[in-house]
Design a protein around this motif. Structure first.
Motif, PDB file in Angstrom:
ATOM      1  N   GLU A 162       4.750   7.435 -29.164  1.00  0.00           N
ATOM      2  CA  GLU A 162       5.048   6.052 -29.512  1.00  0.00           C
ATOM      3  C   GLU A 162       3.765   5.245 -29.646  1.00  0.00           C
ATOM      4  N   ALA A 163       2.711   5.620 -28.914  1.00  0.00           N
ATOM      5  CA  ALA A 163       1.423   4.939 -29.060  1.00  0.00           C
ATOM      6  C   ALA A 163       0.903   5.076 -30.485  1.00  0.00           C
ATOM      7  N   GLY A 215       4.452   3.498 -32.979  1.00  0.00           N
ATOM      8  CA  GLY A 215       4.842   2.098 -32.842  1.00  0.00           C
ATOM      9  C   GLY A 215       6.212   1.777 -33.395  1.00  0.00           C
ATOM     10  N   GLY A 272       8.106  -1.346 -31.964  1.00  0.00           N
ATOM     11  CA  GLY A 272       7.487  -2.654 -32.093  1.00  0.00           C
ATOM     12  C   GLY A 272       6.745  -3.032 -30.819  1.00  0.00           C
ATOM     13  N   ASP A 273       6.315  -4.272 -30.738  1.00  0.00           N
ATOM     14  CA  ASP A 273       5.594  -4.769 -29.561  1.00  0.00           C
ATOM     15  C   ASP A 273       6.580  -4.908 -28.403  1.00  0.00           C
ATOM     16  N   GLN A 318       2.863  -0.578 -20.813  1.00  0.00           N
ATOM     17  CA  GLN A 318       2.588  -1.427 -21.978  1.00  0.00           C
ATOM     18  C   GLN A 318       3.168  -2.831 -21.816  1.00  0.00           C
ATOM     19  N   PRO A 377       4.113   0.501 -38.628  1.00  0.00           N
ATOM     20  CA  PRO A 377       2.721   0.894 -38.858  1.00  0.00           C
ATOM     21  C   PRO A 377       2.616   2.149 -39.696  1.00  0.00           C
ATOM     22  N   ARG A 402       1.408   5.902 -40.361  1.00  0.00           N
ATOM     23  CA  ARG A 402       1.380   7.000 -39.409  1.00  0.00           C
ATOM     24  C   ARG A 402       0.472   8.105 -39.923  1.00  0.00           C
TER      25      ARG A 402
END
Length: 288
Positions: free
Chosen positions: A54-55, A58, A61-62, A85, A283, A285
């Motif tokens: 997941e790092a 993403g 999301g945040d 996180q 993002p 990848r």
């Protein structure tokens, strides 16, 4: 536990198939973690045997400051990473055997997340109580009524929240469960939805795993009132030389092994057509 007498693809009563998963994971939790624990980590988040984290991806999301629910969490490795996180994470699993390992991993990682034994088809949480819900290979493959899992995820999500889940890539169902090149020749129909079943000498179901096509997964998502943002098919990276069941570098160079569905609950008052423009961009990848 009785010895397995027969294995194969066959129809079984939904109640028997759906109940087998809890018993199997309770009985095999220690062996599973002993075999795969190093790869999974104590507080790490991998979406599948390819190793995509997941790092890197993403897909949630945040998560900082967000309330996040993991279903089919196993020993809560993913939720533990999310806590580092800044997420307010809660982990659930139907198997007490898997969750029983969580305190030891909490201590090893120095990160504690609350865990709760719960069926993903009947979550003990209020409506709209989480910003993100996810599972990495949990719950969905082991129940005959996966639509209930999606419906529950949608129910506990707040408007605008994401439901992200990874499963064995549906294409794999047509091929033998063999990580070598022998697993590159289709041997059964992709459209044969009978579950893979292991039964003992008395005919009792000891393990059941259910197949769904890509279309089946998408229809379940849409029926739950969710919208698809992305379908991620991780490529096998050059660094990963491990073999995990039917996954491995030899076959992974040719066939996808994992599918990650990224979905979202429409924001309050927003139509489905407005979802795409309002979503957080995913993002880029890398598979290197």
């Amino acid at each position: 536990m009785s010895e397995i007498e027969s294995v194969g693809y066959r129809d079984v009563p939904d109640a028997e198939g759906g109940a087998a998963g809890r018993r199997w994971w309770d009985a095999n939790a220690a062996e599973y973690l002993a075999e795969h624990g190093t790869f999974l980590g104590d507080a790490d988040f991998r979406w599948g045997p390819e190793g995509l984290t997941e790092a890197e991806a993403g897909l949630l999301g945040d998560v900082a400051g967000r309330r996040v629910l993991e279903v089919g969490a196993g020993a809560a490795q993913c939720s533990r990473w999310l806590a580092t996180q800044g997420a307010d994470a809660v982990a659930t699993d139907v198997s007490h055997g898997m969750l029983a390992s969580a305190p030891a991993l909490d201590a090893a990682a120095g990160v504690r997340v609350p865990v709760l034994q719960a069926d993903a088809r009947a979550l003990p949480f209020a409506d709209a109580s989480f910003d993100v819900v996810f599972t990495s290979f949990g719950a969905i493959p082991f129940v005959p009524d996966a639509a209930r899992v999606h419906a529950e995820a949608a129910r506990v999500l707040r408007p605008g929240g994401r439901w992200v889940f990874s499963v064995t890539h549906p294409l794999r169902w047509a091929f033998p469960d063999d990580p070598t090149t022998r697993g590159l020749t289709a041997s059964r129909s992709y459209f044969d939805r009978r579950p893979y079943v292991e039964q003992d000498a008395a005919g009792r179901v000891r393990y059941a795993e259910y197949h769904r096509t890509v279309g089946d997964h998408l229809r379940d998502v849409v029926a739950a009132g969710l919208c698809l943002l992305d379908l991620v098919e991780p490529e096998w990276p050059s660094w990963n030389d491990q073999v995990w069941g039917g996954w491995g570098p030899e076959r992974g160079a040719y066939l996808p092994g994992t599918a990650v569905f990224v979905t979202q609950k429409p924001a309050a008052g927003a139509g489905i057509g407005a979802l795409d423009s309002a979503r957080t961009p995913l993002p880029a990848r890398s598979t290197a």
